[in-house]
Design a protein around this motif. Structure first.
Motif, mmCIF file in Angstrom:
data_model
loop_
_atom_site.group_PDB
_atom_site.id
_atom_site.type_symbol
_atom_site.label_atom_id
_atom_site.label_comp_id
_atom_site.label_asym_id
_atom_site.label_seq_id
_atom_site.Cartn_x
_atom_site.Cartn_y
_atom_site.Cartn_z
ATOM 1 N N ALA A 82 12.867 60.054 -49.749
ATOM 2 C CA ALA A 82 12.033 58.848 -49.696
ATOM 3 C C ALA A 82 11.087 58.793 -50.903
ATOM 4 C CB ALA A 82 11.238 58.820 -48.400
ATOM 5 N N ASP A 83 10.498 59.943 -51.242
ATOM 6 C CA ASP A 83 9.605 60.015 -52.402
ATOM 7 C C ASP A 83 10.341 59.661 -53.689
ATOM 8 O OD1 ASP A 83 7.285 60.623 -51.150
ATOM 9 O OD2 ASP A 83 7.351 62.779 -51.525
ATOM 10 N N LEU A 84 11.556 60.180 -53.830
ATOM 11 C CA LEU A 84 12.339 59.919 -55.040
ATOM 12 C C LEU A 84 12.713 58.448 -55.137
ATOM 13 C CD1 LEU A 84 14.685 63.049 -55.241
ATOM 14 C CD2 LEU A 84 12.831 62.443 -56.789
ATOM 15 N N GLU A 85 12.994 57.837 -53.993
ATOM 16 C CA GLU A 85 13.354 56.416 -53.969
ATOM 17 C C GLU A 85 12.154 55.562 -54.406
ATOM 18 O OE1 GLU A 85 16.136 55.029 -53.910
ATOM 19 O OE2 GLU A 85 15.319 52.988 -53.875
ATOM 20 N N THR A 86 10.969 55.895 -53.877
ATOM 21 C CA THR A 86 9.743 55.194 -54.268
ATOM 22 C C THR A 86 9.521 55.315 -55.770
ATOM 23 O OG1 THR A 86 8.846 55.934 -52.163
ATOM 24 C CG2 THR A 86 7.280 54.964 -53.714
ATOM 25 N N GLU A 87 9.735 56.533 -56.273
ATOM 26 C CA GLU A 87 9.519 56.816 -57.692
ATOM 27 C C GLU A 87 10.525 56.036 -58.556
ATOM 28 O OE1 GLU A 87 6.891 58.614 -58.304
ATOM 29 O OE2 GLU A 87 7.138 58.400 -60.465
ATOM 30 N N ARG A 88 11.773 55.997 -58.090
ATOM 31 C CA ARG A 88 12.820 55.286 -58.832
ATOM 32 C C ARG A 88 12.472 53.801 -58.959
ATOM 33 N NH1 ARG A 88 16.992 52.411 -58.372
ATOM 34 N NH2 ARG A 88 16.675 52.135 -56.126
ATOM 35 N N GLN A 89 11.970 53.226 -57.851
ATOM 36 C CA GLN A 89 11.577 51.810 -57.875
ATOM 37 C C GLN A 89 10.403 51.586 -58.815
ATOM 38 O OE1 GLN A 89 10.885 50.328 -53.940
ATOM 39 N NE2 GLN A 89 13.040 50.517 -53.353
ATOM 40 N N ALA A 90 9.418 52.470 -58.733
ATOM 41 C CA ALA A 90 8.235 52.345 -59.594
ATOM 42 C C ALA A 90 8.634 52.402 -61.065
ATOM 43 C CB ALA A 90 7.233 53.444 -59.268
ATOM 44 N N LEU A 91 9.590 53.282 -61.392
ATOM 45 C CA LEU A 91 10.037 53.421 -62.776
ATOM 46 C C LEU A 91 10.747 52.154 -63.247
ATOM 47 C CD1 LEU A 91 11.344 57.087 -62.673
ATOM 48 C CD2 LEU A 91 9.588 56.219 -64.216
ATOM 49 N N GLU A 92 11.459 51.516 -62.325
ATOM 50 C CA GLU A 92 12.182 50.295 -62.651
ATOM 51 C C GLU A 92 11.202 49.140 -62.852
ATOM 52 O OE1 GLU A 92 15.343 48.630 -59.911
ATOM 53 O OE2 GLU A 92 16.296 50.449 -60.711
ATOM 54 N N GLU A 93 10.226 49.052 -61.935
ATOM 55 C CA GLU A 93 9.329 47.895 -61.923
ATOM 56 C C GLU A 93 8.195 47.999 -62.938
ATOM 57 O OE1 GLU A 93 8.323 47.733 -57.787
ATOM 58 O OE2 GLU A 93 10.394 47.219 -57.266
ATOM 59 N N SER A 94 7.608 49.192 -63.095
ATOM 60 C CA SER A 94 6.487 49.300 -64.033
ATOM 61 C C SER A 94 6.586 50.573 -64.881
ATOM 62 C CB SER A 94 5.161 49.259 -63.270
ATOM 63 O OG SER A 94 5.256 50.051 -62.115
ATOM 64 N N PRO A 95 7.539 50.553 -65.818
ATOM 65 C CA PRO A 95 7.732 51.746 -66.656
ATOM 66 C C PRO A 95 6.494 52.129 -67.470
ATOM 67 C CG PRO A 95 9.025 49.882 -67.465
ATOM 68 C CD PRO A 95 8.492 49.490 -66.135
ATOM 69 N N GLU A 96 5.708 51.119 -67.897
ATOM 70 C CA GLU A 96 4.529 51.415 -68.721
ATOM 71 C C GLU A 96 3.471 52.180 -67.923
ATOM 72 O OE1 GLU A 96 2.425 51.928 -71.998
ATOM 73 O OE2 GLU A 96 4.510 51.198 -71.919
ATOM 74 N N THR A 97 3.236 51.733 -66.667
ATOM 75 C CA THR A 97 2.292 52.427 -65.790
ATOM 76 C C THR A 97 2.772 53.860 -65.534
ATOM 77 O OG1 THR A 97 2.126 50.299 -64.673
ATOM 78 C CG2 THR A 97 0.958 52.149 -63.656
ATOM 79 N N GLU A 98 4.062 54.004 -65.348
ATOM 80 C CA GLU A 98 4.635 55.322 -65.079
ATOM 81 C C GLU A 98 4.495 56.245 -66.285
ATOM 82 O OE1 GLU A 98 5.996 56.747 -62.223
ATOM 83 O OE2 GLU A 98 4.970 55.043 -61.334
ATOM 84 N N LEU A 99 4.654 55.655 -67.488
ATOM 85 C CA LEU A 99 4.485 56.446 -68.712
ATOM 86 C C LEU A 99 3.039 56.943 -68.817
ATOM 87 C CD1 LEU A 99 5.474 57.523 -71.470
ATOM 88 C CD2 LEU A 99 4.934 55.296 -72.446
ATOM 89 N N LYS A 100 2.087 56.060 -68.493
ATOM 90 C CA LYS A 100 0.669 56.421 -68.516
ATOM 91 C C LYS A 100 0.392 57.542 -67.504
ATOM 92 C CE LYS A 100 -1.587 52.210 -70.009
ATOM 93 N NZ LYS A 100 -1.815 50.889 -69.377
ATOM 94 N N GLU A 101 0.974 57.359 -66.333
ATOM 95 C CA GLU A 101 0.774 58.321 -65.252
ATOM 96 C C GLU A 101 1.236 59.724 -65.685
ATOM 97 O OE1 GLU A 101 1.946 57.820 -60.645
ATOM 98 O OE2 GLU A 101 3.627 58.121 -62.021
ATOM 99 N N LEU A 102 2.434 59.789 -66.246
ATOM 100 C CA LEU A 102 2.978 61.083 -66.674
ATOM 101 C C LEU A 102 2.137 61.661 -67.822
ATOM 102 C CD1 LEU A 102 5.287 62.905 -65.808
ATOM 103 C CD2 LEU A 102 6.709 61.866 -67.577
ATOM 104 N N THR A 103 1.711 60.770 -68.753
ATOM 105 C CA THR A 103 0.848 61.195 -69.861
ATOM 106 C C THR A 103 -0.420 61.859 -69.325
ATOM 107 O OG1 THR A 103 1.654 59.318 -71.162
ATOM 108 C CG2 THR A 103 -0.354 60.398 -71.941
ATOM 109 N N GLN A 104 -1.022 61.214 -68.310
ATOM 110 C CA GLN A 104 -2.262 61.753 -67.735
ATOM 111 C C GLN A 104 -2.032 63.101 -67.039
ATOM 112 O OE1 GLN A 104 -3.582 58.321 -65.616
ATOM 113 N NE2 GLN A 104 -4.592 57.514 -67.457
ATOM 114 N N ILE A 105 -0.851 63.263 -66.463
ATOM 115 C CA ILE A 105 -0.544 64.542 -65.819
ATOM 116 C C ILE A 105 -0.556 65.673 -66.860
ATOM 117 C CG2 ILE A 105 1.320 65.860 -64.720
ATOM 118 C CD1 ILE A 105 1.968 63.241 -63.151
ATOM 119 N N TYR A 106 0.050 65.409 -68.027
ATOM 120 C CA TYR A 106 0.065 66.449 -69.070
ATOM 121 C C TYR A 106 -1.324 66.666 -69.660
ATOM 122 C CZ TYR A 106 5.052 65.907 -68.512
ATOM 123 O OH TYR A 106 6.296 65.842 -67.970
ATOM 124 N N MET A 107 -2.103 65.573 -69.789
ATOM 125 C CA MET A 107 -3.476 65.719 -70.288
ATOM 126 C C MET A 107 -4.303 66.565 -69.324
ATOM 127 S SD MET A 107 -4.095 61.882 -71.740
ATOM 128 C CE MET A 107 -5.879 61.996 -71.897
#
Ligand SMILES: [Zn+2]
Length: 233
Positions: A82-107
């Motif tokens: 279920a988590d992966l499905e949510t994530e897959r949708q988020a990546l499809e719908e808002s890739p820019e937000t997801e890129l920011k999110e991952l960037t912040q995780i590494y920061m």
């Protein structure tokens, strides 16, 4: 982390999953069957009652371990799916937000912002879902939940553990049932604790003591209750 060997690394964590399940199963099998046998033997020292109780305990325990493990592993894998499905949708719908999110995780892990964004972008280009699954959700592809396998492993290891006190009491004279089961179980538990510590790279003595103390407590308690029932009933 300070005790991990350097250089040529042995990845103990990769073994923890199945090792934990196997040790837990065998440990449960020994403790619960031995306690049951000791309890029945203390109440009524009759060979066939003791054996019937032991066999029933083995079957009941193995089934309960299998069911419990199946339910826990499948609900975990449902959650992950279920988590992966949510994530897959988020990546499809808002890739820019997801890129920011991952960037912040590494920061947050101490990488500077420019490099974080670079790493996030490259990882997402390679496999966006895998990158988010691993670094955001903590789900790695090497850990695949297999409910049936987990259930069978638990039932099998429980049975192997349960057979030890059962076999000991089956061949020992009835009058010695309690001490024989006690000693057999404690020796098996100590060995099991030592082996699991050795395979898992942990302190052998501490693991063996831990396992032995709990085993002794369980058997002493049921022996006490069995003896009490034996005199009352
Ligand atoms: Zn994400």
């Amino acid at each position: 982390m300070k005790d991990l060997p350097q250089g040529h690394e042995n990845h103990f964590v990769h073994r923890i999953g199945w090792l934990r399940a196997a040790v837990l199963g065998a440990n449960d099998g020994i403790v619960s069957t031995a306690s049951l046998i000791v309890g029945v033997a203390a109440a009524s020292p009759d060979w066939s009652s003791i054996i019937i109780a032991g066999v029933a305990g083995l079957i009941a325990g193995a089934m309960s371990m299998a069911a419990g493990e199946y339910i826990s592993v499948s609900s975990q894998s449902d959650t992950e799916r279920a988590d992966l499905e949510t994530e897959r949708q988020a990546l499809e719908e808002s890739p820019e937000t997801e890129l920011k999110e991952l960037t912040q995780i590494y920061m947050a892990r101490g990488v500077d912002s420019k490099l974080s964004r670079q790493v996030a972008a490259q990882l997402m280009e390679h496999d966006a879902l895998a990158a988010h699954a691993r670094d955001e959700l903590g789900i790695s592809h090497t850990v695949v939940s297999r409910p049936i396998q987990a259930a069978l492993t638990s039932a099998a290891t429980f049975s192997v553990g349960a057979i030890l006190p059962l076999a000991a009491v089956a061949i020992a004279p009835v009058s010695y049932a309690i001490p024989v089961v006690f000693v057999t179980s404690l020796v098996s538990l100590t060995l099991l604790g030592a082996i699991s510590a050795y395979v898992g790279g942990a302190g052998i003595i501490r693991a063996a003591v831990r396992v032995t103390v709990w085993g002794t407590l369980a058997m002493a308690l049921t022996a006490g209750i069995g003896a009490w029932f034996g005199t009352v009933v």
